[in-house]
Design an enzyme around this catalytic site. Sequence first.
Site, PDB file in Angstrom:
ATOM      1  N   SER A  50       1.992   3.364  -4.547  1.00  0.00           N
ATOM      2  CA  SER A  50       2.746   2.857  -3.518  1.00  0.00           C
ATOM      3  C   SER A  50       4.405   3.265  -3.886  1.00  0.00           C
ATOM      4  O   SER A  50       4.578   4.128  -4.930  1.00  0.00           O
ATOM      5  CB  SER A  50       3.045   1.377  -3.237  1.00  0.00           C
ATOM      6  OG  SER A  50       2.924   1.041  -4.779  1.00  0.00           O
ATOM      7  N   ASP A  83       0.250   5.920  -1.543  1.00  0.00           N
ATOM      8  CA  ASP A  83      -0.330   4.961  -0.169  1.00  0.00           C
ATOM      9  C   ASP A  83       0.883   4.500   0.129  1.00  0.00           C
ATOM     10  O   ASP A  83       2.157   3.812   0.455  1.00  0.00           O
ATOM     11  CB  ASP A  83      -0.814   3.807  -0.945  1.00  0.00           C
ATOM     12  CG  ASP A  83      -1.187   2.709  -0.688  1.00  0.00           C
ATOM     13  OD1 ASP A  83      -1.749   2.969   0.643  1.00  0.00           O
ATOM     14  OD2 ASP A  83      -1.353   1.525  -1.649  1.00  0.00           O
ATOM     15  N   HIS A  84       0.790   4.249   1.396  1.00  0.00           N
ATOM     16  CA  HIS A  84       1.338   3.871   2.399  1.00  0.00           C
ATOM     17  C   HIS A  84       3.077   4.285   2.727  1.00  0.00           C
ATOM     18  O   HIS A  84       3.802   3.734   2.200  1.00  0.00           O
ATOM     19  CB  HIS A  84       2.246   2.238   2.146  1.00  0.00           C
ATOM     20  CG  HIS A  84       0.594   1.197   2.900  1.00  0.00           C
ATOM     21  ND1 HIS A  84       0.759   1.001   4.525  1.00  0.00           N
ATOM     22  CD2 HIS A  84      -0.757   0.854   2.198  1.00  0.00           C
ATOM     23  CE1 HIS A  84      -0.676   0.411   3.944  1.00  0.00           C
ATOM     24  NE2 HIS A  84      -1.810  -0.164   2.621  1.00  0.00           N
ATOM     25  N   HIS A 220      -8.313  -1.006   4.095  1.00  0.00           N
ATOM     26  CA  HIS A 220      -7.132  -0.878   3.358  1.00  0.00           C
ATOM     27  C   HIS A 220      -8.026  -3.005   2.747  1.00  0.00           C
ATOM     28  O   HIS A 220      -8.679  -3.335   3.376  1.00  0.00           O
ATOM     29  CB  HIS A 220      -6.335  -1.466   3.599  1.00  0.00           C
ATOM     30  CG  HIS A 220      -5.666   0.008   3.214  1.00  0.00           C
ATOM     31  ND1 HIS A 220      -4.262   0.669   3.250  1.00  0.00           N
ATOM     32  CD2 HIS A 220      -6.087   1.542   4.129  1.00  0.00           C
ATOM     33  CE1 HIS A 220      -4.067   1.894   3.492  1.00  0.00           C
ATOM     34  NE2 HIS A 220      -5.156   1.888   4.197  1.00  0.00           N
TER      35      HIS A 220
HETATM   36 ZN   LIG Z   1      -2.460  -0.847   2.000  1.00  0.00          ZN
END
Ligand SMILES: [Zn+2]
Length: 342
Positions: A50, A83-84, A220
């Site tokens: 992330s 991620d994201h 998710h």
């Molecule tokens: Zn997520």
Amino acid sequence: MALVTMRQLLDEAAGGEYGVGAFNVNNLEQVQAIMDAARETESPVIIQASRGARKYANDRFLYHLMEAATEVYPEISVALHQDHGNSPETCRSAIELGFTSVMMDGSLMDDGKTPSDFEYNVRVTREVVEMAHEAGVTVEGELGTLGGIEDDVGSGEVNLTDPDQAVEFVERTGVDALAVAIGTSHGAYKFTKEPDREVLAMHIIEEINQRLPTTHLVMHGSSSVPKELVDIINEYGGKIDPTWGVPVREIQEGIKHGVRKVNVDTDLRLAATGAIRKAFAEDPSEFDPRYYLKPARAAMQEVVEARMVAFGQAGHAKDYDPIPLADMAIRYREQGHSLTVS
Ligand SMILES: [Zn+2]
């Protein structure tokens, strides 16, 4: 070098009708736990970072940890995924860093908190698809929003994915994979009781899969939050309130309907924390970090292995040779963004 694009990894999973766990990393022990689990079960795997992880570990450390993983575990196909991603800029920096896949989460504005509108989401996601595919890199988009807030990401609001919009979104953006919101949340507190198929809105996955049979779907917030892991934490002085995650059998149901990537983070956090609390309690005189990091690593590995077997990716590590990024770029150029599943 066994760094593979997520697109190829998910195409292979679709061909073999299995799902692939995507596990989050911030440090050495997590990378080792996941790679050891992949080796033990002979699984291809997605490792994801992330924005919070990139900040915590520093991009250079993360990159070299991953490079070390491909050297130490050459037989494992591993995709490195952002991620994201909150903006095209975050995705661009991930691609420059060597990630083979990026998520552009345009369901939220670039603060990672405020829900966006559909046109904004299409615009930023399309921008990332153009940029990423030129480099052979895979793109995951998100439509609808999940509950919960984790690593500073999330509006805390649940907006289930609309199947009609999903069709339009995939056509207009050309994403390789689509994260769908079916009522799950990030973090440990997903449900206050065991969720059934209605609470989980599994019918949304089935409908999207029927209408977009070649789009890889992503779940998710798919930790199962096993009671035995929560119990260990609480037994050794922790305080986690009663909570439920997504049952593994529901994830398996999703995998039957086009879910190819399953994000799991919380379960590893719980496993590590329980193991560390237990180690502290059992020998309060110990102060060598290896004394508690070793059982933490082993506990994470155990969870990852169980998920790899449950998702069906176990045994598929050596099925294929990675297609180089440059060759993937040529395929996108020649076949268009929506490659047909090989
Ligand atoms: Zn997520």
